[in-house]
Design a protein around this motif. Structure first.
Motif, mmCIF file in Angstrom:
data_model
loop_
_atom_site.group_PDB
_atom_site.id
_atom_site.type_symbol
_atom_site.label_atom_id
_atom_site.label_comp_id
_atom_site.label_asym_id
_atom_site.label_seq_id
_atom_site.Cartn_x
_atom_site.Cartn_y
_atom_site.Cartn_z
ATOM 1 N N LYS A 85 -1.201 16.378 -43.893
ATOM 2 C CA LYS A 85 -2.380 15.843 -43.808
ATOM 3 C C LYS A 85 -3.449 16.698 -45.363
ATOM 4 C CE LYS A 85 -6.632 14.478 -41.224
ATOM 5 N NZ LYS A 85 -6.783 14.351 -39.798
ATOM 6 N N THR A 86 -3.637 18.027 -45.141
ATOM 7 C CA THR A 86 -4.279 19.143 -45.506
ATOM 8 C C THR A 86 -3.796 18.753 -47.427
ATOM 9 O OG1 THR A 86 -5.106 20.369 -43.860
ATOM 10 C CG2 THR A 86 -4.890 21.212 -45.902
ATOM 11 N N GLY A 95 -9.449 11.770 -47.964
ATOM 12 C CA GLY A 95 -9.796 11.589 -46.302
ATOM 13 C C GLY A 95 -10.799 10.584 -46.471
ATOM 14 N N ASP A 119 0.267 21.767 -43.843
ATOM 15 C CA ASP A 119 0.315 20.423 -43.504
ATOM 16 C C ASP A 119 0.021 18.856 -44.234
ATOM 17 O OD1 ASP A 119 -2.422 18.888 -42.070
ATOM 18 O OD2 ASP A 119 -1.968 21.097 -41.942
ATOM 19 N N TYR A 155 -6.385 7.919 -51.543
ATOM 20 C CA TYR A 155 -5.967 9.167 -51.014
ATOM 21 C C TYR A 155 -7.596 9.960 -50.900
ATOM 22 C CZ TYR A 155 -1.123 10.630 -52.563
ATOM 23 O OH TYR A 155 0.015 9.586 -52.804
#
Length: 225
Positions: free
Chosen positions: A40-41, A200, A38, A197
């Motif tokens: 987000k990862t 996160g 995904d 980024y």
């Protein structure tokens, strides 16, 4: 003191390049029969260059791999990733709001500009060229341009030496703790943008000297001071 030189991070600072990086990652995985990872990862892994990104991706998709097995898998996968990324680089990336205007303002004011990225030089220059930003910069340093990369001070020090600019006359701008550490290690002022980024995490946690809402806001600050 007025800044004569500003070095910029690339991914997450000047350009939102995550979609095309994720596309290359998942196209590579698909060629080995591995399900996609995904967004987000993948975004959480951006910042240390494509090789480290793929190392972390492979560790996620197969946590059972030993370090030796992971290194071997990485050696096998990287040529495929490089081909996939060469196809996607610059096709989906978009400049963040205020980037082009801010860079133009700085250029017109006589401030010298360079990119210091951990992305491999080939991909960094292709991305800047295909995004139309390359003419703004006198120098592009990639993660493989020198023996050491960010957060080591060598890349920023190299730019300072080439431009004959003192540390007090320079600033480094980025979106991540790696960039703040790089600036600190190099002895230049550390500026940041709040988007991007940064693995996160909120950039404020890295304690930059100043956070600007956009590159244009940064440019206005530099020109007016």
């Amino acid at each position: 003191m007025q800044k004569r030189l500003i070095t910029f991070d690339l991914d997450g600072t000047l350009l939102d390049s995550a979609p095309e990086i994720a596309s290359a990652v998942n196209a590579t995985l698909a060629s080995y029969g591995i399900p996609p990872v995904d967004m987000k990862t993948i975004v959480g892994f951006i910042g240390q260059g494509t090789r480290e990104l793929m190392r972390k991706v492979l560790a996620v998709v197969d946590p059972s791999l030993s370090q030796d097995a992971l290194d071997a898998r990485l050696r096998d996968v990287m040529p495929t990733f490089s081909r996939e990324y060469e196809l996607s680089v610059g096709t989906m990336a978009r400049a963040y709001p205020g980037v082009e205007r801010g860079l133009t303002t700085l250029q017109q004011a006589g401030v010298r500009l360079a990119v210091v990225s951990n992305k491999e030089h080939q991909f960094a220059t292709h991305l800047l060229s295909r995004s139309g930003l390359l003419p703004h910069f006198e120098m592009v340093i990639g993660g493989d341009s020198l023996p050491r990369k960010k957060p080591h001070p060598m890349p920023i020090h190299h730019v300072l030496e080439q431009f004959t600019v003192s540390r007090s006359e320079a600033a480094h701008v980025g979106d991540s703790r790696t960039d703040i550490q790089s600036a600190r290690n190099a002895g230049v002022i550390a500026w940041a943008v709040p988007y991007g980024y940064n693995y996160g995490e909120p950039i404020a946690q890295a304690q930059p000297d100043r956070i600007f809402t956009s590159i244009n806001d940064l440019a206005e600050h530099v020109v007016l001071n």
